[in-house]
Enzyme design. Structure first.
Site, PDB file in Angstrom:
ATOM      1  N   PHE A 278       1.960  -2.223   5.119  1.00 41.98           N
ATOM      2  CA  PHE A 278       0.764  -1.071   4.184  1.00 41.98           C
ATOM      3  C   PHE A 278       0.208  -0.788   6.078  1.00 41.98           C
ATOM      4  CE2 PHE A 278      -3.615  -1.079   4.372  1.00 41.98           C
ATOM      5  CZ  PHE A 278      -3.311   0.178   2.863  1.00 41.98           C
ATOM      6  N   ARG A 441      18.962  -6.230 -11.641  1.00 40.67           N
ATOM      7  CA  ARG A 441      19.236  -5.961 -12.919  1.00 40.67           C
ATOM      8  C   ARG A 441      20.619  -4.822 -12.935  1.00 40.67           C
ATOM      9  NH1 ARG A 441      16.214  -4.404 -18.791  1.00 40.67           N
ATOM     10  NH2 ARG A 441      17.949  -6.600 -20.003  1.00 40.67           N
ATOM     11  N   LYS A 474       6.251  -1.827 -25.706  1.00 35.99           N
ATOM     12  CA  LYS A 474       6.235  -3.098 -24.891  1.00 35.99           C
ATOM     13  C   LYS A 474       6.049  -2.082 -23.372  1.00 35.99           C
ATOM     14  CE  LYS A 474       8.490  -7.151 -23.954  1.00 35.99           C
ATOM     15  NZ  LYS A 474       9.510  -8.267 -24.308  1.00 35.99           N
ATOM     16  N   MET A 477       8.810  -4.058 -16.919  1.00 36.40           N
ATOM     17  CA  MET A 477       9.698  -3.566 -15.300  1.00 36.40           C
ATOM     18  C   MET A 477      10.278  -5.175 -14.760  1.00 36.40           C
ATOM     19  SD  MET A 477       7.435  -3.586 -12.024  1.00 36.40           S
ATOM     20  CE  MET A 477       8.120  -2.871 -10.817  1.00 36.40           C
ATOM     21  N   ASN A 478      11.985  -5.015 -14.787  1.00 39.70           N
ATOM     22  CA  ASN A 478      12.824  -6.319 -14.951  1.00 39.70           C
ATOM     23  C   ASN A 478      13.595  -5.510 -13.545  1.00 39.70           C
ATOM     24  OD1 ASN A 478      12.985  -7.665 -17.445  1.00 39.70           O
ATOM     25  ND2 ASN A 478      12.936  -5.558 -18.282  1.00 39.70           N
ATOM     26  N   GLY A 527       8.301 -10.809 -18.195  1.00 41.05           N
ATOM     27  CA  GLY A 527       7.585 -12.230 -18.730  1.00 41.05           C
ATOM     28  C   GLY A 527       5.990 -11.518 -17.915  1.00 41.05           C
ATOM     29  N   ASP A 532      -2.325  -9.832 -14.480  1.00 41.06           N
ATOM     30  CA  ASP A 532      -3.111  -9.834 -13.503  1.00 41.06           C
ATOM     31  C   ASP A 532      -3.962  -9.288 -14.234  1.00 41.06           C
ATOM     32  OD1 ASP A 532      -2.666  -6.566 -12.660  1.00 41.06           O
ATOM     33  OD2 ASP A 532      -0.950  -7.700 -11.969  1.00 41.06           O
ATOM     34  N   ASP A 546       9.368 -15.012 -20.011  1.00 43.70           N
ATOM     35  CA  ASP A 546      10.528 -14.999 -20.925  1.00 43.70           C
ATOM     36  C   ASP A 546      10.638 -15.823 -21.284  1.00 43.70           C
ATOM     37  OD1 ASP A 546      10.787 -11.757 -20.484  1.00 43.70           O
ATOM     38  OD2 ASP A 546      12.060 -12.102 -18.692  1.00 43.70           O
ATOM     39  N   GLU A 612      11.887 -22.551 -43.627  1.00 42.82           N
ATOM     40  CA  GLU A 612      11.762 -21.863 -42.487  1.00 42.82           C
ATOM     41  C   GLU A 612      11.140 -20.136 -42.704  1.00 42.82           C
ATOM     42  OE1 GLU A 612      14.719 -23.501 -39.270  1.00 42.82           O
ATOM     43  OE2 GLU A 612      15.364 -21.679 -40.287  1.00 42.82           O
TER      44      GLU A 612
END
Length: 725
Positions: A278, A441, A474, A477-478, A527, A532, A546, A612
């Site tokens: 930073f 990923r 949804k 960010m993976n 996940g 935050d 996840d 079920e």
């Protein structure tokens, strides 16, 4: 309430149960005097002087050796002028010096709550809050610092924010700008919330020791590994008693939450943007706004702290159309189909889901570009007509006819190299010239610090959202950020990339909210990697993890609950054996755990038995009946996970009803007789238990509810307590 003793220049912020105080001393330094249980009067007698070796003395004292900034509790300490503890501000001048010294100049009080341009913050609604602004100045550099305080009496919430302006004639470089610094006395414990992908936010408690300890992220996001909410508490604090201070950063990027115990036994908590890479250049006249920090004090233990935070987040951080509306029970197609689906399969899943009472079908990854696996397609936000030949308009029409709403998955911040976007604009990805790329990923990160990148991606996604009846997004960010170099910034501004990236994400989310005000947006980062308070300002719920295993979720949701309310935690009933753990538990246990969240399903209803599917109908009806109690009631952690059972409670604010949920542990031979003890009931009122037994509140709280003696692993049960009369 804000009270100012103008004569003695003492500032006191009052909430229902706390006081926060600082004062201007004879030299113009802003010194912190007190933060804790509400107390009237001047606390300056707590400021002490002593001649301490190797703690230098400020120039104003001449040769007097009893005053040192190294020993004084300060409201916003600076680096380079004699305080060797954690600084809140570091500033580099053109001659290479790292030093600043701030002196009080002015203050202002106003009704309502300040806001921060381009950044999320708690907001005022109906005149609940007051704002105090205090101006400080470094006369050598011309640096001007405004400290802002927001006071929400009802929640015992005090927010802090900082604006740094270059009032001089030369450019400055900010290398550290904390949102808040807090100096405390006495022994303290520090609680952080740590873990990994699929194992987020597990509480870790230890005594504050000499030196620095804490958590941070250098991943460009809050991270799965550490959360930017921490707790300071007295060593004897428990769930129900003791002084606790919760501190949350309203931000979604690199952060630092550090506690330092000094050589003299005091503790300094520093909270703000992480110092890794930073550096913000301030030209003359320019200003920098640090993100907001939020503090809650509770004299009623960790449970009291959490309930105050939950109310404040629900009422004054989450916003928009879905703030108080009942959110639909959804079924997400990821674990049902992964990338292998077409229109016909989606319609079959939707038909089965509608029959069980599900209200919203979410089409997850794989609907766009050439996206048949995770190696390609990210960045190409147009419908894959091989899978959906009639487009989203026709698909959503047919799904709406079944009585279902429709939602989609997006990952706007990412790009695959095998995509039209990357082939056209390879410089739009974060990557360092001359170095091989780092993939996560099989994808790269788009440079969201650049408006043209955001504009292009958003225009594509907006067109998709307008092409059909879409009620939910949804936003995922993976991967974490790496190779953080922007082709649009000069060398002396590359230290701004991480923060500018976060500002870009906020900008795009703000646009989406403005263009689609009735759309429900759920945040996600693999996940809980970006769970935050910053994201909750834009997305009122976030996919908690996840990891959908119900037993692992007990710990995940337990840890999350220290700060974040149930209404923000995305939680689903998934298929068994569980994808992450291979564990099999009953559909009832999975539902009881998921009900302590936004509640939904992550499975293929076509493959369920009739029993079920009947259980799903009953669970959804139960969740609807208990919705307000679960989502808006007061939350109690009755036990920690890991014992013979885990229990938690939702209680109506007027104690008219409560729901006690229990999940037992692994079965053992010859087990003990277990008892769960509810909290927060009216002692002399009578309550029915699941519509049958009637018992007084004090009998239930102090005598407890005996748990049924049954065999089997991970059994779930719920006790609905309803006050009579």
């Amino acid at each position: 309430m804000i009270h100012i003793d103008e004569k003695n220049r003492v500032f006191t912020l009052y909430t229902n149960t706390s006081s926060y105080q600082f004062a201007v001393d004879e030299h113009g330094f802003l010194l912190h005097t007190y933060y804790g249980r509400r107390a009237g009067g001047d606390m300056r007698h707590l400021l002490r002087r002593a001649d301490r070796g190797f703690s230098p003395n400020c120039c104003e004292e001449g040769h007097t050796r009893t005053f040192s900034l190294d020993t004084q509790p300060q409201e916003y300490p600076c680096a380079g002028t004699g305080d060797y503890r954690l600084p809140a501000l570091e500033c580099e001048t053109p001659n290479g010096a790292f030093a600043a010294q701030l002196y009080y100049r002015a203050h202002r009080v106003s009704k309502g709550k300040y806001s921060i341009p381009g950044l999320p913050a708690f907001y005022d609604e109906g005149g609940q809050a007051d704002t105090l602004e205090v101006d400080l100045e470094d006369p050598v550099t011309g640096l001007l610092v405004t400290l802002r305080y927001g006071v929400f009496e009802e929640y015992d919430l005090i927010t802090r924010a900082v604006t740094v302006r270059n009032g001089g004639k030369e450019p400055l470089r900010l290398t550290r700008v904390m949102s808040a610094s807090l100096d405390m006395n006495g022994p303290l414990d520090l609680i952080t919330f740590d873990g990994a992908h699929t194992q987020e936010r597990h509480p870790s408690r230890r005594a504050v020791q000499p030196g620095m300890q804490g958590v941070s992220s250098v991943r460009g996001t809050t991270s799965h590994q550490h959360n930017n909410f921490v707790v300071l508490c007295r060593p004897d604090a428990t769930e129900q008693q003791g002084d606790c201070w919760g501190a949350a950063l309203v931000y979604s990027g690199n952060f630092e939450a550090m506690a330092e115990r000094s050589q003299f036994g005091s503790t300094r908590l520093s909270l703000g943007i992480g110092g890794y890479r930073f550096c913000w250049k301030l030209e003359p006249g320019e200003a920098f706004d640090a993100p907001e920090a939020a503090f809650v004090f509770s004299p009623e233990g960790l449970g009291g702290m959490s309930r105050r935070l939950h109310r404040a987040i629900r009422e004054n951080l989450c916003r928009g159309y879905w703030k108080h509306r009942r959110r639909p029970v959804l079924l997400n197609t990821w674990e049902a189909a992964y990338f292998d689906f077409d229109e016909q399969k989606l319609l079959e899943i939707a038909r089965c889901a509608a029959d069980t009472g599900v209200e919203l079908l979410v089409m997850d990854d794989g609907w766009f570009g050439e996206r048949n696996d995770d190696l390609r397609g990210l960045g190409d936000w147009f419908v894959n007509t091989a899978k959906l030949p009639d487009g989203l308009g026709e698909l959503t029409r047919r799904i709406n006819e079944m009585g279902l709403r429709f939602g989609i998955w997006v990952e706007p911040e990412m790009v695959n190299e095998d995509s039209d976007l990357y082939r056209a604009h390879p410089d739009w990805a974060l990557q360092i010239p001359g170095r091989p790329v780092t993939r996560g990923r099989s994808q790269l990160v788009l440079d969201f610090s650049r408006p043209e990148v955001r504009d292009h991606v958003y225009s594509q996604i907006k067109a998709v959202l307008q092409s059909g009846s879409i009620d939910y997004v949804k936003w995922d960010m993976n991967r974490s950020l790496s190779d953080a170099w922007s082709a649009a910034l000069p060398a002396d501004r590359q230290g701004e990339v991480y923060h500018r990236f976060v500002l870009g994400v906020y900008d795009m989310l703000e646009r989406m909210q403005a263009d689609f005000p009735q759309m429900l947006i759920e945040g996600c980062s693999g996940g809980g990697g970006r769970f935050d308070c910053g994201m909750l300002y834009y997305t009122p719920q976030i996919w908690c993890s996840d990891n959908t295993d119900a037993i692992d979720r007990l710990a995940l949701q337990h840890g999350s609950s220290f700060c974040y309310p149930v209404s923000t935690m995305g939680a689903h009933v998934s298929a068994v054996p569980n994808e992450q753990t291979g564990r099999t538990v009953s559909i009832e246990t999975r539902a009881v755990v998921a009900m302590s969240g936004t509640f939904g399903y992550e499975l293929d209803p076509r493959h369920l038995s009739d029993e079920e599917r009947a259980a799903m109908r009953a669970q959804i009806n139960r969740f609807h009946a208990l919705y307000d109690l679960i989502q808006y009631g007061d939350y109690d952690r009755l036990t920690a996970p890991g014992g013979s059972f885990t229990a938690w409670q939702h209680t109506a604010p007027d104690a008219s009803q409560a729901l006690v949920s229990v999940v037992t542990g692994p079965a053992t031979s010859n087990p003990p007789f277990d008892t769960v003890y509810p909290r927060g009931l009216v002692p002399d009122a009578e309550y029915t238990v699941n519509g049958r037994d009637t018992l007084r509140g004090d009998v239930l709280m102090y005598g407890g509810i005996p748990l049924p003696f049954e065999k089997g692993d991970y059994r779930a049960m719920q006790f609905h307590l309803v006050r009579q009369g």
